[in-house]
Structures are given as C-alpha cells and as structure tokens.
Design a protein around this motif. Structure first.
Motif, PDB file in Angstrom:
ATOM      1  N   PRO A  99       0.834  -1.205   0.000  1.00 24.15           N
ATOM      2  CA  PRO A  99       0.000   0.000   0.000  1.00 24.15           C
ATOM      3  C   PRO A  99       0.868   1.254   0.000  1.00 24.15           C
ATOM      4  O   PRO A  99       2.027   1.215   0.394  1.00 24.15           O
ATOM      5  CB  PRO A  99      -0.780  -0.117   1.303  1.00 24.15           C
ATOM      6  CG  PRO A  99       0.059  -0.975   2.180  1.00 24.15           C
ATOM      7  CD  PRO A  99       0.853  -1.877   1.282  1.00 24.15           C
ATOM      8  N   GLN A 100       0.281   2.342  -0.479  1.00 25.48           N
ATOM      9  CA  GLN A 100       0.957   3.626  -0.385  1.00 25.48           C
ATOM     10  C   GLN A 100       0.916   4.045   1.074  1.00 25.48           C
ATOM     11  O   GLN A 100      -0.079   3.841   1.753  1.00 25.48           O
ATOM     12  CB  GLN A 100       0.142   4.640  -1.157  1.00 25.48           C
ATOM     13  CG  GLN A 100       0.759   5.084  -2.448  1.00 25.48           C
ATOM     14  CD  GLN A 100      -0.166   6.087  -3.101  1.00 25.48           C
ATOM     15  OE1 GLN A 100      -1.275   5.719  -3.486  1.00 25.48           O
ATOM     16  NE2 GLN A 100       0.279   7.307  -3.189  1.00 25.48           N
ATOM     17  N   VAL A 101       1.988   4.641   1.547  1.00 26.61           N
ATOM     18  CA  VAL A 101       2.008   5.054   2.941  1.00 26.61           C
ATOM     19  C   VAL A 101       2.245   6.552   3.020  1.00 26.61           C
ATOM     20  O   VAL A 101       3.080   7.097   2.308  1.00 26.61           O
ATOM     21  CB  VAL A 101       3.122   4.329   3.725  1.00 26.61           C
ATOM     22  CG1 VAL A 101       3.170   4.822   5.167  1.00 26.61           C
ATOM     23  CG2 VAL A 101       2.913   2.831   3.678  1.00 26.61           C
ATOM     24  N   THR A 135      -4.471   4.617   0.452  1.00 27.25           N
ATOM     25  CA  THR A 135      -3.294   5.003   1.229  1.00 27.25           C
ATOM     26  C   THR A 135      -3.446   4.605   2.688  1.00 27.25           C
ATOM     27  O   THR A 135      -4.539   4.655   3.238  1.00 27.25           O
ATOM     28  CB  THR A 135      -3.117   6.535   1.152  1.00 27.25           C
ATOM     29  OG1 THR A 135      -3.079   6.908  -0.222  1.00 27.25           O
ATOM     30  CG2 THR A 135      -1.845   6.986   1.835  1.00 27.25           C
ATOM     31  N   VAL A 136      -2.342   4.188   3.289  1.00 28.78           N
ATOM     32  CA  VAL A 136      -2.347   3.979   4.728  1.00 28.78           C
ATOM     33  C   VAL A 136      -1.698   5.208   5.363  1.00 28.78           C
ATOM     34  O   VAL A 136      -0.577   5.578   5.021  1.00 28.78           O
ATOM     35  CB  VAL A 136      -1.561   2.716   5.128  1.00 28.78           C
ATOM     36  CG1 VAL A 136      -1.432   2.627   6.637  1.00 28.78           C
ATOM     37  CG2 VAL A 136      -2.255   1.473   4.584  1.00 28.78           C
ATOM     38  N   LEU A 164       1.830  -1.172   9.655  1.00 28.88           N
ATOM     39  CA  LEU A 164       1.302  -1.826   8.452  1.00 28.88           C
ATOM     40  C   LEU A 164       0.951  -3.267   8.743  1.00 28.88           C
ATOM     41  O   LEU A 164      -0.104  -3.760   8.337  1.00 28.88           O
ATOM     42  CB  LEU A 164       2.326  -1.766   7.317  1.00 28.88           C
ATOM     43  CG  LEU A 164       2.374  -0.470   6.504  1.00 28.88           C
ATOM     44  CD1 LEU A 164       3.461  -0.574   5.444  1.00 28.88           C
ATOM     45  CD2 LEU A 164       1.031  -0.188   5.867  1.00 28.88           C
ATOM     46  N   SER A 165       1.834  -3.953   9.449  1.00 30.01           N
ATOM     47  CA  SER A 165       1.560  -5.370   9.679  1.00 30.01           C
ATOM     48  C   SER A 165       0.421  -5.533  10.687  1.00 30.01           C
ATOM     49  O   SER A 165      -0.407  -6.427  10.562  1.00 30.01           O
ATOM     50  CB  SER A 165       2.825  -6.135  10.074  1.00 30.01           C
ATOM     51  OG  SER A 165       3.030  -6.073  11.450  1.00 30.01           O
ATOM     52  N   ALA A 186     -13.663   5.999  -2.764  1.00 27.31           N
ATOM     53  CA  ALA A 186     -12.221   5.777  -2.840  1.00 27.31           C
ATOM     54  C   ALA A 186     -11.848   5.019  -4.112  1.00 27.31           C
ATOM     55  O   ALA A 186     -10.816   5.254  -4.725  1.00 27.31           O
ATOM     56  CB  ALA A 186     -11.746   5.000  -1.608  1.00 27.31           C
ATOM     57  N   ALA A 187     -12.712   4.103  -4.528  1.00 26.27           N
ATOM     58  CA  ALA A 187     -12.417   3.298  -5.706  1.00 26.27           C
ATOM     59  C   ALA A 187     -12.888   4.001  -6.981  1.00 26.27           C
ATOM     60  O   ALA A 187     -12.724   3.477  -8.081  1.00 26.27           O
ATOM     61  CB  ALA A 187     -13.067   1.929  -5.570  1.00 26.27           C
TER      62      ALA A 187
END
Ligand code: ZN
Length: 176
Positions: free
Chosen positions: A4-6, A26-27, A48-49, A167-168
């Motif tokens: 993912p984009q962070v 995005t995260v 993230l994890s 978002a999509a």
C-alpha cells in the motif's frame, strides 16, 4: 498483494501515540513529531503489519465460498428476519459496475459482488441482510428499511460502503 501507499503524518501534539488507518488506497501513519527516522521506519512497518492482521481477522468466513455465503445468510435470517428470508441460492459474482449485490425475489437468488470479499464481516453482513430483506419486501419503502435496521450496524455499514465506492471511484450508490 501490492504494497500500500504510505503517508506519514507527524504531529507536535502527539507525544507517544502511534496510529494508522486506511484512507482510500493510502495507509496514513500518525507519528509524534520528535521521532527519529529509524524509529519512523520501525513504526511504519509495525503499523502496516498490525493493520493487515486486524483486517484479515475482521474478514468474514463467508468470503471463502458460495456455500459459506449461503450458510451466513441462514444465520442472519434467523437472527434478524424471523427466519423468513430463505434464498434458494447465494453466489459470489465478478465485480459489478454499479452494485454491491443484487437479488431476484421471484427466484430467491442473491448475487454478491466479489468487490466485497475483503470488507469487514459486519459490512458484508449488512449487504446480506439488505438482500435477504428484499426477499420479503421489494423496493426501498419504509417497511423495507424497518426490516433492514434490525441489523444494528446498518448506518455504519452504509457509510463504509459509500467511502469504499468513493475511494475506488466507482459509481456505486447506497442501493444494493
Ligand atoms: Zn435494495
């Protein structure tokens, strides 16, 4: 699965708290302003994890197969619809352009968009309750919504789906 984009946001008001959430693709990771680069790298990876683990846990077991989907419908019908919404078939179908799910009341069939495979279970449950309610009440009148609102997370799930569609970039509205 793609990384993912962070986006890292630092806040001077944050002292110790680290948090992360999804915003579209995005995260967003929130960090205290004073954190070092090394700490930042550690925490971004860690958050993230954690996020991924919690999302995996929250997915519905119904995502795995049509049989599991049908079984879930049975549970939801018993719990919220007086056991009076009994579909003849419930199937996962390839993503639809304008719908999360659909049903044909005359045949008792329900189809659910594969786009919903990865949403939290409480969101998928809402979609199933919505379609099951159509087996009893066609259209979106007051009596229909009264049935659907027996499912307590209806409002929240509708908000989630609206956000997901936005978002999509999908032209999917609340109607399913
Ligand atoms: Zn509907």
């Amino acid at each position: 699965m793609a990384e993912p984009q962070v986006e890292v946001r630092r806040s001077a008001r944050r002292r110790r708290m680290v948090s992360a959430y999804r915003e579209g693709d995005t995260v967003v990771v929130l960090l205290p302003a004073r954190m070092s680069r090394v700490e930042e790298e550690h925490w971004v990876k860690e958050m993230l994890s954690r996020l991924q683990r919690s999302e995996t846990r929250r997915r519905s077991p119904a995502r795995t197969s049509d049989e599991a989907l049908l079984a879930r419908c049975g549970e939801l019908s018993t719990r919220y619809l007086d056991d009076r919404a009994t579909p003849t078939s419930v199937r996962w179908v390839p993503p639809m352009r304008t719908r999360w799910a659909s049903c044909t009341p005359a045949e008792g069939t329900i189809r659910v968009s594969a786009r919903l495979r990865d949403v939290p279970s409480w969101v998928l449950d809402y979609v199933l309750v919505h379609e099951l309610a159509h087996l009893r009440v066609p259209g979106h009148g007051a009596d229909f919504w009264e049935l659907v609102h027996r499912y307590p997370k209806t409002e929240r799930a509708m908000g989630y789906l609206e956000g997901l569609a936005a978002a999509a970039g999908l032209g999917i509205t609340e109607d399913v």
